[in-house]
Design a protein around this motif. Sequence first.
Motif, PDB file in Angstrom:
ATOM      1  N   ASP A 221       0.856  -1.196   0.000  1.00 30.88           N
ATOM      2  CA  ASP A 221       0.000   0.000   0.000  1.00 30.88           C
ATOM      3  C   ASP A 221       0.887   1.240   0.000  1.00 30.88           C
ATOM      4  O   ASP A 221       1.145   1.849   1.042  1.00 30.88           O
ATOM      5  CB  ASP A 221      -0.910  -0.030   1.230  1.00 30.88           C
ATOM      6  N   GLU A 223       0.528   4.295  -0.973  1.00 30.42           N
ATOM      7  CA  GLU A 223      -0.042   5.577  -0.566  1.00 30.42           C
ATOM      8  C   GLU A 223      -0.778   5.492   0.775  1.00 30.42           C
ATOM      9  O   GLU A 223      -1.438   6.453   1.175  1.00 30.42           O
ATOM     10  CB  GLU A 223      -0.998   6.087  -1.654  1.00 30.42           C
ATOM     11  N   TYR A 225      -3.451   3.893   1.712  1.00 32.16           N
ATOM     12  CA  TYR A 225      -4.895   4.094   1.586  1.00 32.16           C
ATOM     13  C   TYR A 225      -5.688   3.290   2.625  1.00 32.16           C
ATOM     14  O   TYR A 225      -6.822   3.627   2.952  1.00 32.16           O
ATOM     15  CB  TYR A 225      -5.369   3.691   0.186  1.00 32.16           C
ATOM     16  N   LYS A 226      -5.102   2.151   3.039  1.00 25.68           N
ATOM     17  CA  LYS A 226      -5.762   1.269   4.012  1.00 25.68           C
ATOM     18  C   LYS A 226      -7.105   0.734   3.499  1.00 25.68           C
ATOM     19  O   LYS A 226      -8.088   0.621   4.253  1.00 25.68           O
ATOM     20  CB  LYS A 226      -5.958   1.992   5.347  1.00 25.68           C
ATOM     21  N   THR A 227      -7.136   0.380   2.215  1.00 29.30           N
ATOM     22  CA  THR A 227      -8.357  -0.191   1.631  1.00 29.30           C
ATOM     23  C   THR A 227      -8.202  -1.683   1.351  1.00 29.30           C
ATOM     24  O   THR A 227      -8.952  -2.251   0.561  1.00 29.30           O
ATOM     25  CB  THR A 227      -8.717   0.542   0.321  1.00 29.30           C
ATOM     26  N   ASP A 228      -7.216  -2.323   1.986  1.00 29.99           N
ATOM     27  CA  ASP A 228      -6.930  -3.732   1.690  1.00 29.99           C
ATOM     28  C   ASP A 228      -8.093  -4.649   2.049  1.00 29.99           C
ATOM     29  O   ASP A 228      -8.213  -5.754   1.496  1.00 29.99           O
ATOM     30  CB  ASP A 228      -5.666  -4.189   2.421  1.00 29.99           C
ATOM     31  N   ILE A 238      -2.422  -2.281  -3.644  1.00 26.75           N
ATOM     32  CA  ILE A 238      -3.417  -1.235  -3.904  1.00 26.75           C
ATOM     33  C   ILE A 238      -2.860  -0.223  -4.893  1.00 26.75           C
ATOM     34  O   ILE A 238      -1.786   0.344  -4.696  1.00 26.75           O
ATOM     35  CB  ILE A 238      -3.826  -0.551  -2.589  1.00 26.75           C
ATOM     36  N   PRO A 240      -1.804   2.871  -6.482  1.00 27.44           N
ATOM     37  CA  PRO A 240      -1.612   4.208  -5.916  1.00 27.44           C
ATOM     38  C   PRO A 240      -2.403   5.291  -6.638  1.00 27.44           C
ATOM     39  O   PRO A 240      -2.575   6.383  -6.104  1.00 27.44           O
ATOM     40  CB  PRO A 240      -0.099   4.439  -6.056  1.00 27.44           C
ATOM     41  N   ASP A 242      -5.584   4.568  -7.706  1.00 25.83           N
ATOM     42  CA  ASP A 242      -6.988   4.195  -7.538  1.00 25.83           C
ATOM     43  C   ASP A 242      -7.108   3.257  -6.341  1.00 25.83           C
ATOM     44  O   ASP A 242      -6.836   2.057  -6.436  1.00 25.83           O
ATOM     45  CB  ASP A 242      -7.515   3.504  -8.801  1.00 25.83           C
ATOM     46  N   LYS A 243      -7.518   3.793  -5.217  1.00 21.94           N
ATOM     47  CA  LYS A 243      -7.523   3.026  -3.969  1.00 21.94           C
ATOM     48  C   LYS A 243      -8.535   1.879  -3.962  1.00 21.94           C
ATOM     49  O   LYS A 243      -8.522   1.040  -3.061  1.00 21.94           O
ATOM     50  CB  LYS A 243      -7.797   3.953  -2.788  1.00 21.94           C
ATOM     51  N   THR A 244      -9.410   1.805  -4.975  1.00 22.20           N
ATOM     52  CA  THR A 244     -10.402   0.732  -5.038  1.00 22.20           C
ATOM     53  C   THR A 244      -9.979  -0.397  -5.968  1.00 22.20           C
ATOM     54  O   THR A 244     -10.771  -1.292  -6.267  1.00 22.20           O
ATOM     55  CB  THR A 244     -11.765   1.273  -5.506  1.00 22.20           C
ATOM     56  N   ASN A 246      -7.011  -3.432  -7.012  1.00 28.95           N
ATOM     57  CA  ASN A 246      -5.854  -4.241  -6.650  1.00 28.95           C
ATOM     58  C   ASN A 246      -5.046  -4.558  -7.903  1.00 28.95           C
ATOM     59  O   ASN A 246      -5.516  -5.284  -8.780  1.00 28.95           O
ATOM     60  CB  ASN A 246      -6.295  -5.544  -5.966  1.00 28.95           C
TER      61      ASN A 246
END
Length: 489
Positions: A221, A223, A225-228, A238, A240, A242-244, A246
């Motif tokens: 990750d 950036e 984002y913590k969207t894992d 993730i 960098p 587009d945090k949505t 993979n």
Amino acid sequence: MYEYTSLLSDFMNYNEILKEIKPKESEIKKVHEIAKDAISYINKIAKEEDINVESKLVGSIAKGTWLSGSSDIDIFINFSLEEDEDYLKEKGLYLGYKCSEHLNGIAEEHYASHPYLTSHINGYYVDFVPCYKIKTAKELKSAVDRTILHTNYIKKHLKSEREKDEVLLLKKFMSEVGVYGSEFKVGGFAGYLCEMLILRYNTFEETLEAAANWKNKRVIDLEDYKTDKLFKDPLIAIDPTDKTRNVGAALTKERMSEFIIASRNFLNSNEDDRIKFFYGIDKKETFEEKMSEKEIYHQISPYELYKQFKDRKTKTITIKFNIPDISVDSIHPQLRKTQQSIEEKLEDNDFSVFKSDYWTDEKKIGVFIFELSVYKQSKYYIHEGPRVWDKKACENFIKSHGEGYYILEDKLVLNKERQFKTAKNFIKSVLTKENIHIIKVGKNMKGLLIDTYTGQSIKHILKDESLKENTDFLKFLDNFLNPGQLLKR
């Protein structure tokens, strides 16, 4: 040339390897001249004809992370977000064709999320890809649009020659151990993912050190984002931009596992053996010989492959056929689906499949291969009926099957003649218009598979004029026989 010094250890010198895999100045100049000429011509024609576009070089060449002799030239033709998609497709292909003709190229249309053009120009393949000009992932209209975001991000963050060299070493290593490429047929690491790994771990060796200790669902990750939690893939990288998304979504668990093992094997090797990981297993045994002679010491021969198949004491059936004229991205899933369905039905008919796979030249030929532990069956099999406790079911069974029944434990059974006594006869019956429905076939493949297939033993396909000297096909068979050989040296 930039002098390489590993930040992890000082006993491994990669300078000689980089001399081979880094594009020479002459190659860089030639590639960028083609790109410059293409971009200038497209922009000129677009201005003359009042087509509001801007063409741009993207991908690994633009980022300076391409391996010598292995990269296409990606020219993206950027349209305004206000433009209709049909207009984008029509004008994008039109400009691509005009540019190809101007540069004396040979052009061919392909299809991804929408059509694009590939032209062979002056010894290089140039992709002309229509896309929308976006600034953030929120404006995304098609999958290809984000490529410019990726290019811009890597150019901004991967600045030094040392970092780019680290990417080249990682890409080359992954290529030689068979895990590079995010396309369906590989299911490996994308080039963008390699660049992200170097940004995360700093050097090639440190990337391998980290990978050697990866666990399932490893998170990258950049950036923060913590969207894992949105993803369930084995490697969660993730994007960098587009945090949505993979970036590791196409990476299979098998390829990730192979990279982990190859990394451990590399790190546990001495310097001489480490060098071998950057070359195919059919190269000269020593680095000095590789560098001076560059000759193959062991060519895979059909005869050697046949001897290996024969030694396994199995029976191997191949199915060769013509593939449909569709995109590479479409043909591979259809081939895999069909191959796996045939394997499943062979198993259902008590033919034990030891291993199966498929191969294609991606132009005309497809091949399924089925290696069977059980190829031939007895004349009869035991057909089970109901338990004797169910009086009505027993009466129906006897009425349907006659008086040939007997008892096994508490069941009515009878000896029934098999419809197919050999796997060859089963396949021959299934690949007909009447019975093709028994298996799941790729939607574009059914007619061609029925009309063009030939079933051959491994001995005969190794004598096939169209395949016996096809290096890629022979390598496929070699890896089929020797899985995992690329992971060690």
